[in-house]
Scaffold this motif. Structure first.
Motif, PDB file in Angstrom:
ATOM      1  N   PRO A  41      17.474  15.093 -12.656  1.00 40.27           N
ATOM      2  CA  PRO A  41      18.915  14.856 -12.516  1.00 40.27           C
ATOM      3  C   PRO A  41      19.379  13.854 -13.573  1.00 40.27           C
ATOM      4  O   PRO A  41      18.694  12.861 -13.843  1.00 40.27           O
ATOM      5  CB  PRO A  41      19.057  14.283 -11.103  1.00 40.27           C
ATOM      6  CG  PRO A  41      17.787  14.652 -10.410  1.00 40.27           C
ATOM      7  CD  PRO A  41      16.727  14.703 -11.451  1.00 40.27           C
TER       8      PRO A  41
ATOM      9  N   HIS B 156      24.820  14.707 -11.020  1.00 38.62           N
ATOM     10  CA  HIS B 156      23.873  15.182 -10.014  1.00 38.62           C
ATOM     11  C   HIS B 156      23.205  16.488 -10.431  1.00 38.62           C
ATOM     12  O   HIS B 156      22.306  16.966  -9.727  1.00 38.62           O
ATOM     13  CB  HIS B 156      24.570  15.335  -8.671  1.00 38.62           C
ATOM     14  CG  HIS B 156      25.117  14.038  -8.139  1.00 38.62           C
ATOM     15  ND1 HIS B 156      24.298  12.986  -7.768  1.00 38.62           N
ATOM     16  CD2 HIS B 156      26.398  13.607  -7.955  1.00 38.62           C
ATOM     17  CE1 HIS B 156      25.058  11.966  -7.362  1.00 38.62           C
ATOM     18  NE2 HIS B 156      26.322  12.320  -7.475  1.00 38.62           N
TER      19      HIS B 156
ATOM     20  N   SER C 195      21.558  11.640 -13.407  1.00 32.58           N
ATOM     21  CA  SER C 195      21.866  10.317 -12.862  1.00 32.58           C
ATOM     22  C   SER C 195      20.682   9.360 -12.904  1.00 32.58           C
ATOM     23  O   SER C 195      20.866   8.142 -12.883  1.00 32.58           O
ATOM     24  CB  SER C 195      22.369  10.445 -11.421  1.00 32.58           C
ATOM     25  OG  SER C 195      21.387  11.057 -10.603  1.00 32.58           O
TER      26      SER C 195
END
Length: 259
Positions: free
Chosen positions: A152, A96, A154
């Motif tokens: 990010p 994150h 992710s």
């Protein structure tokens, strides 16, 4: 031709897990500025060897020396300051966090300012943070990830996440970098990018690189030396062409006739 000095020397290293002999009497030298690869079938002991270099496992016997320091005298969290960095086969990023934030984590071992100065960002802490961010930006440019610097982790494709992990390892300022299956799961273009960056680590940054790798094209194309393990036993060491032609290696790993 004068040989480069050794940066890592493994002497008679063995490791047992209960009744399992994971490594048996391994002795290997890696010289400064080399790209050295460890290959072998699954279960050959490659990751066990990496984990002992990184002090995650205690050897049953033997010695590991880095720049003439006995690594067995150090704990895992000391290695970044000693000059050893590592990536992992399975991604170990803060998913994150942004790319920049993940790279800044790698600088942590080299920051000296106290907690109070860090909280209020004054004096030494402010200067350290500025230098760290400048260094991280150089890594971003080196790895060609400027466009994703604030993304990010992710949301990034797998290949870019692996590149970020390499960047975080570079942020620890290593002189020796351990890469654990960097191209596993990558497509051809991503694999070629990583191979190019590994060559640049040696040629442009002057780093010594040790790889665990199953992609034989990458190993044979970019390695200076290849070390082969089979069931924890070293069976061959040498330049890629010599190792690829070694009958013991062909029997144990590469397969006769290219099969």
């Amino acid at each position: 031709m004068i040989e480069a000095p050794k940066i890592l020397e493994i002497r008679n290293l063995s490791k047992k897990f209960g009744g399992l002999q994971a490594l048996s009497d391994v002795s290997i030298r890696v010289r400064q500025g080399e790209i050295a690869s460890f290959i072998g079938p699954n279960g050959a002991g490659k990751t066990t060897l990496f984990n002992m270099i990184c002090r995650l496992y205690q050897p049953s016997s033997g010695e590991i020396r880095f720049e003439d320091k006995n690594l067995l005298d150090f704990r895992p969290h000391h290695l970044a300051r000693l000059g050893i960095g590592r990536t992992f086969q399975n991604l170990a990023l803060f998913r994150h966090g942004t790319v920049i934030e993940n790279l800044l984590v790698g600088m942590h071992a080299h920051l000296q300012a106290g907690v109070l100065a860090g909280v209020f960002r004054f004096g030494r802490a402010a200067a350290e943070e500025r230098r760290a961010r400048e260094e991280v930006e150089r890594i971003v440019e080196f790895l060609e990830i400027e466009e994703i610097r604030n993304s990010p982790v992710s949301v990034l494709p797998y290949g870019l996440q692996k590149r970020v992990e390499m960047g975080r390892a570079l942020a620890t300022r290593p002189r020796l970098l351990l890469l654990d299956e960097m191209v596993s799961g990558m497509n051809q273009e991503e694999t070629e990018d990583i191979a190019r960056f590994v060559l640049d680590l040696r040629d442009e940054l002057g780093l010594t690189v040790i790889m665990i790798e199953h992609d034989m094209n990458v190993v044979m194309d970019i390695s200076d030396m290849v070390h082969v393990l089979n069931f924890g036993v070293p069976i061959a060491s040498g330049p890629p062409a010599a190792v690829a032609a070694d009958p013991a290696v062909i029997d144990a790993y590469l397969g006769r006739g290219g099969s």
